[in-house]
Scaffold this active site. Structure first.
Site, PDB file in Angstrom:
ATOM      1  CB  ILE A  59      42.098 -37.425  20.238  1.00  8.50           C
ATOM      2  CG1 ILE A  59      40.885 -37.379  19.977  1.00  8.50           C
ATOM      3  CG2 ILE A  59      42.949 -36.278  19.580  1.00  8.50           C
ATOM      4  CD1 ILE A  59      40.372 -36.217  21.110  1.00  8.50           C
ATOM      5  CB  SER A  60      40.057 -40.283  15.802  1.00  7.88           C
ATOM      6  OG  SER A  60      40.144 -41.665  16.081  1.00  7.88           O
ATOM      7  CD  GLN A  61      41.548 -35.416   9.879  1.00 11.74           C
ATOM      8  OE1 GLN A  61      42.107 -36.586   9.446  1.00 11.74           O
ATOM      9  NE2 GLN A  61      41.624 -34.451   9.308  1.00 11.74           N
TER      10      GLN A  61
END
Ligand code: SAH
Length: 217
Positions: A59-61
């Protein structure tokens, strides 16, 4: 651990890191990131870090989601936006709160299925998802005002350039693994000129998973 206070702490960190757009900060505050990750990782959902979501993906930062979303809104609200790399749907959820129509493609079917469930669970209905190789874009639904990619090619695919509306922009990490530059490519001709004209801007060094070819069921 998923409390309002934890979320507020994330928002002030994003502000410290230079995110200024209040709508973007509000959308991140309002998005329940803990619902997008495994229960075992929910207690870390409001840390400013990427987390595993299975299938060797993350999951993207939050910082990078905020940065890319801020860039996506920098020329006004894009009418049509294509996202490449739905993943678990977290960035999609943030975008969908700010952009009227989001189209999103993912190449790993089980991830896409989960993303569709996650988005429905939080009541988001202005997103259309598709299992596809995002290198080819999604021609039928274009042209797009913004194309935003959460996976990095070594070069910007020509198909994506072709699916940009006049003045549209691609927000994309470009380069080999571990050495990528977040890049904005903007279409500069007005759509009437004979030849297309693009301008590239380097934003900052980033780390993304590679943009792979084909789909995986
Ligand atoms: N924004 C997502 C993060 C996704 S990570 C989130 O918030 O969860 C990047 C995603 O890009 C991965 O799910 C990966 O499968 C996908 N991806 C990689 N290459 C792709 C391609 N050619 N087409 C579509 N998706 C791709």
């Amino acid at each position: 651990m998923t409390s309002q206070r934890t979320r507020e702490r994330l928002i002030s960190r994003l502000r410290d890191e230079g995110i200024e757009n209040q709508q973007v900060l509000d959308a991140i505050r309002d998005t329940p990131r803990h619902l997008f990750v495994d229960e075992a990782l929910a207690h870390r959902a409001y840390e400013d870090t990427a987390l595993p979501i299975g299938f060797s993906q993350t999951i993207s930062q939050p910082y990078i989601v905020a940065r890319m979303t801020e860039l996506a809104l920098s020329l006004g609200v894009p009418g049509r936006l294509l996202e490449i790399g739905t993943g678990c749907g977290y960035q999609t959820a943030v975008l969908a709160q700010l952009v009227p129509r989001v189209f999103s493609v993912e190449r790993i079917e089980p991830l896409l299925d989960r993303a569709i469930e996650n988005l429905a669970q939080i009541g988001i209905s202005n997103v259309v998802c598709r299992l596809a190789d995002g290198k080819m874009g999604w021609e039928d639904r274009g042209p797009y005002n913004v194309i935003l990619s959460a996976a990095a090619p070594e070069q910007v695919p020509a198909e994506l350039l072709e699916q940009l509306a006049p003045e549209g922009m691609i927000i994309i990490p470009v380069g080999r693994e571990g050495k990528q530059m977040l890049t904005v490519v903007q279409r500069k001709d007005d759509g009437k000129a004979d030849a297309r004209d693009y301008q590239s801007y380097e934003i900052e060094p980033v780390r993304f998973v590679p943009l792979l070819s084909g789909i995986s069921r």
